[in-house]
Design a protein around this motif. Structure first.
Motif, PDB file in Angstrom:
ATOM      1  N   CYS A   1     -58.870  49.557  39.115  1.00  0.00           N
ATOM      2  CA  CYS A   1     -58.004  48.566  39.181  1.00  0.00           C
ATOM      3  C   CYS A   1     -58.737  47.421  39.818  1.00  0.00           C
ATOM      4  O   CYS A   1     -59.017  46.295  39.353  1.00  0.00           O
ATOM      5  N   HIS A   2     -59.099  47.834  41.016  1.00  0.00           N
ATOM      6  CA  HIS A   2     -60.051  46.718  42.022  1.00  0.00           C
ATOM      7  C   HIS A   2     -61.380  46.342  41.049  1.00  0.00           C
ATOM      8  O   HIS A   2     -61.833  45.219  41.036  1.00  0.00           O
ATOM      9  N   GLU A   3     -61.907  47.386  40.366  1.00  0.00           N
ATOM     10  CA  GLU A   3     -63.221  46.879  39.735  1.00  0.00           C
ATOM     11  C   GLU A   3     -62.906  45.918  38.607  1.00  0.00           C
ATOM     12  O   GLU A   3     -63.606  45.125  38.319  1.00  0.00           O
ATOM     13  N   MET A   4     -61.843  46.225  37.903  1.00  0.00           N
ATOM     14  CA  MET A   4     -61.321  45.410  36.569  1.00  0.00           C
ATOM     15  C   MET A   4     -61.026  43.943  37.151  1.00  0.00           C
ATOM     16  O   MET A   4     -61.126  42.776  36.541  1.00  0.00           O
ATOM     17  N   ILE A   5     -60.184  43.820  38.474  1.00  0.00           N
ATOM     18  CA  ILE A   5     -60.182  42.532  38.934  1.00  0.00           C
ATOM     19  C   ILE A   5     -61.361  41.751  39.570  1.00  0.00           C
ATOM     20  O   ILE A   5     -61.843  40.547  39.420  1.00  0.00           O
ATOM     21  N   ARG A   6     -62.144  42.660  40.024  1.00  0.00           N
ATOM     22  CA  ARG A   6     -63.661  41.982  40.611  1.00  0.00           C
ATOM     23  C   ARG A   6     -64.590  41.706  39.531  1.00  0.00           C
ATOM     24  O   ARG A   6     -65.205  40.572  39.576  1.00  0.00           O
ATOM     25  N   THR A   7     -64.462  42.687  38.542  1.00  0.00           N
ATOM     26  CA  THR A   7     -65.658  42.112  37.316  1.00  0.00           C
ATOM     27  C   THR A   7     -65.413  41.916  36.140  1.00  0.00           C
ATOM     28  O   THR A   7     -66.193  41.296  35.369  1.00  0.00           O
ATOM     29  N   GLN A   8     -64.117  41.981  35.755  1.00  0.00           N
ATOM     30  CA  GLN A   8     -63.759  42.089  34.526  1.00  0.00           C
ATOM     31  C   GLN A   8     -62.731  40.569  34.287  1.00  0.00           C
ATOM     32  O   GLN A   8     -62.137  40.396  33.163  1.00  0.00           O
ATOM     33  N   GLY A   9     -62.369  39.925  35.441  1.00  0.00           N
ATOM     34  CA  GLY A   9     -61.528  38.979  35.451  1.00  0.00           C
ATOM     35  C   GLY A   9     -60.017  39.456  35.187  1.00  0.00           C
ATOM     36  O   GLY A   9     -59.149  38.303  34.762  1.00  0.00           O
ATOM     37  N   ALA A  10     -59.590  40.508  35.513  1.00  0.00           N
ATOM     38  CA  ALA A  10     -58.094  40.962  35.468  1.00  0.00           C
ATOM     39  C   ALA A  10     -57.343  40.267  36.402  1.00  0.00           C
ATOM     40  O   ALA A  10     -57.831  39.940  37.451  1.00  0.00           O
ATOM     41  N   HIS A  11     -56.324  39.955  35.957  1.00  0.00           N
ATOM     42  CA  HIS A  11     -55.146  39.093  36.878  1.00  0.00           C
ATOM     43  C   HIS A  11     -54.901  40.127  37.740  1.00  0.00           C
ATOM     44  O   HIS A  11     -54.267  41.467  37.423  1.00  0.00           O
ATOM     45  N   LEU A  12     -54.565  39.937  39.085  1.00  0.00           N
ATOM     46  CA  LEU A  12     -53.801  40.976  40.006  1.00  0.00           C
ATOM     47  C   LEU A  12     -52.561  40.837  39.939  1.00  0.00           C
ATOM     48  O   LEU A  12     -51.982  39.405  39.933  1.00  0.00           O
ATOM     49  N   VAL A  13     -51.771  41.736  39.657  1.00  0.00           N
ATOM     50  CA  VAL A  13     -50.225  41.347  39.600  1.00  0.00           C
ATOM     51  C   VAL A  13     -49.435  42.295  40.716  1.00  0.00           C
ATOM     52  O   VAL A  13     -50.044  43.689  40.630  1.00  0.00           O
ATOM     53  N   THR A  14     -48.424  42.108  41.241  1.00  0.00           N
ATOM     54  CA  THR A  14     -47.757  43.052  42.131  1.00  0.00           C
ATOM     55  C   THR A  14     -46.299  43.353  41.477  1.00  0.00           C
ATOM     56  O   THR A  14     -45.730  44.420  42.123  1.00  0.00           O
ATOM     57  N   ASP A  15     -45.849  42.788  40.572  1.00  0.00           N
ATOM     58  CA  ASP A  15     -44.577  43.046  40.178  1.00  0.00           C
ATOM     59  C   ASP A  15     -44.222  42.525  38.682  1.00  0.00           C
ATOM     60  O   ASP A  15     -45.333  41.828  38.329  1.00  0.00           O
ATOM     61  N   ALA A  16     -43.252  42.797  38.335  1.00  0.00           N
ATOM     62  CA  ALA A  16     -42.854  42.173  36.666  1.00  0.00           C
ATOM     63  C   ALA A  16     -42.957  40.731  36.695  1.00  0.00           C
ATOM     64  O   ALA A  16     -43.294  39.907  35.722  1.00  0.00           O
ATOM     65  N   ALA A  17     -42.507  39.996  37.788  1.00  0.00           N
ATOM     66  CA  ALA A  17     -42.495  38.390  37.956  1.00  0.00           C
ATOM     67  C   ALA A  17     -43.851  37.993  37.846  1.00  0.00           C
ATOM     68  O   ALA A  17     -44.101  36.979  37.024  1.00  0.00           O
ATOM     69  N   ASP A  18     -44.811  38.773  38.612  1.00  0.00           N
ATOM     70  CA  ASP A  18     -46.162  38.167  38.521  1.00  0.00           C
ATOM     71  C   ASP A  18     -46.840  38.151  36.979  1.00  0.00           C
ATOM     72  O   ASP A  18     -47.362  37.458  36.398  1.00  0.00           O
ATOM     73  N   VAL A  19     -46.229  39.638  36.256  1.00  0.00           N
ATOM     74  CA  VAL A  19     -46.788  39.767  34.985  1.00  0.00           C
ATOM     75  C   VAL A  19     -46.332  38.808  34.117  1.00  0.00           C
ATOM     76  O   VAL A  19     -47.201  38.251  32.926  1.00  0.00           O
ATOM     77  N   LEU A  20     -45.104  38.255  34.264  1.00  0.00           N
ATOM     78  CA  LEU A  20     -44.478  37.158  33.258  1.00  0.00           C
ATOM     79  C   LEU A  20     -45.033  35.946  33.335  1.00  0.00           C
ATOM     80  O   LEU A  20     -45.255  35.163  32.601  1.00  0.00           O
ATOM     81  N   ASP A  21     -45.497  35.786  34.668  1.00  0.00           N
ATOM     82  CA  ASP A  21     -46.379  34.581  35.149  1.00  0.00           C
ATOM     83  C   ASP A  21     -47.514  34.481  34.240  1.00  0.00           C
ATOM     84  O   ASP A  21     -48.218  33.227  33.929  1.00  0.00           O
ATOM     85  N   ILE A  22     -48.029  35.276  33.802  1.00  0.00           N
ATOM     86  CA  ILE A  22     -49.445  35.537  33.087  1.00  0.00           C
ATOM     87  C   ILE A  22     -48.844  35.508  31.574  1.00  0.00           C
ATOM     88  O   ILE A  22     -49.634  34.738  30.715  1.00  0.00           O
ATOM     89  N   VAL A  23     -48.022  36.363  31.096  1.00  0.00           N
ATOM     90  CA  VAL A  23     -47.660  36.600  29.659  1.00  0.00           C
ATOM     91  C   VAL A  23     -46.516  35.758  29.165  1.00  0.00           C
ATOM     92  O   VAL A  23     -46.306  35.593  27.835  1.00  0.00           O
ATOM     93  N   GLY A  24     -45.550  35.404  29.977  1.00  0.00           N
ATOM     94  CA  GLY A  24     -44.387  34.799  29.545  1.00  0.00           C
ATOM     95  C   GLY A  24     -44.417  33.574  29.181  1.00  0.00           C
ATOM     96  O   GLY A  24     -45.360  32.695  29.224  1.00  0.00           O
ATOM     97  N   ARG A  25     -43.157  32.972  28.801  1.00  0.00           N
ATOM     98  CA  ARG A  25     -43.157  31.756  28.205  1.00  0.00           C
ATOM     99  C   ARG A  25     -42.781  30.621  29.136  1.00  0.00           C
ATOM    100  O   ARG A  25     -42.028  31.011  30.174  1.00  0.00           O
ATOM    101  N   LEU A  26     -43.567  29.611  29.202  1.00  0.00           N
ATOM    102  CA  LEU A  26     -43.519  28.741  30.341  1.00  0.00           C
ATOM    103  C   LEU A  26     -42.324  28.230  30.277  1.00  0.00           C
ATOM    104  O   LEU A  26     -41.648  27.711  29.328  1.00  0.00           O
TER     105      LEU A  26
END
Lengths: 372, 372
Positions: free
Chosen positions: A266-291
């Motif tokens: 997970c850390h490597e994906m965030i470090r080198t692949q630009g993965a978003h760090l998410v800590t809970d469902a709210a964070d996930v929907l900040d990324i993929v949800g409807r504005l």
């Protein structure tokens, strides 16, 4: 050409090929499934893989496959059918030839607002806890969890969704009738009751390592994004992550202790692949949800009474003695603030309960005396 | 103008002002320190803060400050002196008026290749463990840890550096003679022996909340970047993080469990401030190090014997039975690979110890039978 003819031909081609075969996908983009099948049988298909496809012609029995599917209430879904999730078309030539769908939910509807949640089979208690919470949190917000029904993170994510009675989608690396892993029979039954099982492999097919990896592209393609909860540096979940990036979907990863090998991927994906760090469902929907619909308020720590103090008042507050009260002139010298400002600030601090007057002097109020 | 005149005036101005006073910084950019001091004394300084500065004139005793500094072997360092770290000039008008430096190391030299490592005072065992490891890892690679000598992460980072006998820099929020926190007397003594203590506050000054926050800008300015190891959503370490961003230095944060309040600030910095996720000293030097000198090899998982197999060989391997051996024709049908390719692949797999021939058939080699 009738749907049944096309359906029978696609079922046959699914038998002759392995999932994600872009050679057959490219053929199907140019001709109907029955034309492609005819050319395989006749040996006229212009493909370097023809001999591989023909190696399986001997075992072909489309009627048996369809009878078994019917007996198990498995729906055979073709591209363009109402239950076909249109986002799978993003796979291009690697699009599944056919889908075997089993369960109460409508696949296209369930997957319309969905997120893939995947991770290590040998996960930690921490990862399992987080995956259950993500599954439940996404489900509560009306989002569907897509995963692979494997041990560990996959199962925990499904269970979280089921716990809040949200539909969940399990994409299998085997036939729709195969229970794998066998210990998940009850879980798979529960997923069927409220959600769906999806397979691109015909009935009876066993899971293999390549099939697990190729199944991952379907998981990645179904969701608006993929959350990796725990993953070693090398893992199937990272493969799903790579597929997610290739599909221009959002890649997300949950952090963990840097001392945990199960979070290293997970850390490597965030470090080198630009993965978003998410800590809970709210964070996930900040990324993929409807504005404006799914986004969460900014995180804040606790408000404190001196949050609104200006710089001078803060300096006066810090310049106040803790025990023996000091005169305003002495406070002015310690704080480096002129006397009129000190007197104004002391009034403000007293109103907020931060300073108190004792005889002729001032000191910090009792509740403040502990703080630095 | 002589250095001593300038030094005495700056020591006086440091007494009359609080750290980071951009008003006095702007004055010092236009005039000498003795000119600015003269105007404060005469009441002719064109500044809305003049009255504040004058409030402290009564307590001024430059000789006493210099005598005490000499007695404690504290060096008074001015901008432009050989021991002045030039990176502090990036603070502009908020540049310290003067530095009080105490310890065996040369401040400018120690801070030349340095990283700030900061974090929560009320850190967890996990955070402490990581901070010690970072301090030691950076020290081993010839980098200096800059921190604040506070409880928790700061102390752990200093201790990690000291453990590998690397110089470390502690920036204090009090005078150079004040031991704060008092429980860190031994730590501060050890830092002085191998590194340096730095303060912009004159002898005798106590730490206050604003002074802690203003001290953070010096920590942020000294390092090429700042690593936050643990931080609550609201914390002084996040303040140092903000200062780091304002100074266009690299901001880095160590992830932790999403269930830990002490990692919430780190995650928020990665999520919303573009902080780099770092897991160890190698990651830190990937961000702030010299290209080709400090960078680390890419992380890899363990190599496995079938890593180099091509797709066909993998399919043949997965098509092999585990117990009862199967003929090559049967393997061809199961794997969906033509017979000549199957025979070629079986030979390759046998050489790698992945397949074995039994009587007239083939199966997975013994060591492989456990895997999926």
């Amino acid at each position: 050409m009738g749907r049944l003819t096309e359906l029978r031909a696609r079922v046959a081609l699914a038998r002759l090929t392995e999932p994600g075969d872009t050679e057959i996908g490219a053929q199907l983009a140019r001709a109907s499934a029955s034309e492609v099948l005819d050319r395989v049988v006749a040996g006229t298909l212009d493909s370097r893989r023809l001999a591989h496809y023909q190696a399986r012609l001997g075992g072909l029995d489309v009627d048996a496959d369809l009878d078994l599917a019917a007996a198990l209430h498995v729906r055979v879904v073709l591209p363009g059918d109402p239950e076909w999730p249109p986002q799978l078309d993003d796979l291009g030539a690697a699009r599944p030839v056919v889908l075997w769908v089993r369960g109460q939910a409508d696949l296209a509807e369930a997957a319309r607002r969905s997120v893939a949640v995947v991770g290590a089979r040998a996960c930690t208690d921490y990862g399992e806890h987080v995956a259950v919470g993500l599954g439940a949190g996404l489900g509560e917000r009306g989002w569907t969890v897509v995963s692979g029904a494997a041990y560990g993170i996959d199962a925990a994510a499904h269970r979280g969704a089921l716990a809040v009675e949200a539909p969940t989608v399990a994409v299998l690396a085997c036939g729709p009738d195969v229970v794998y892993p066998s210990a998940h029979e009850a879980l798979l039954t529960r997923i069927r009751a409220g959600g769906v099982l999806v397979s691109e492999l015909p009935p009876g097919c066993r899971p293999t390592k390549p099939r697990f990896l190729l199944r991952n592209r379907v998981i990645a393609a179904l969701g608006r994004g993929t959350v990796v909860v725990e993953a070693a540096l090398r893992s199937g979940a990272r493969n799903t992550g790579n597929q997610t990036v290739d599909l221009s979907r959002e890649l997300m990863a949950v952090p963990g202790a840097v001392t945990s090998a199960m979070s290293a991927g997970c850390h490597e994906m965030i470090r080198t692949q630009g993965a978003h760090l998410v800590t809970d469902a709210a964070d996930v929907l900040d990324i993929v949800g409807r504005l404006g619909v799914d986004d969460s308020p900014p995180r804040r720590g606790d408000e404190r009474p001196h949050d609104d103090l200006d710089e001078l008042a803060l300096r006066v507050l810090e310049g106040l003695p803790v025990r023996r009260a000091a005169g305003a002139g002495n406070v002015a010298r310690v704080a480096g603030v002129d006397l009129p400002s000190v007197l104004r600030c002391l009034g403000q601090l007293a109103v907020l309960g931060l300073a108190e007057q004792v005889d002729d002097g001032w000191r910090k109020a009792a509740a403040r005396r502990g703080g630095a």
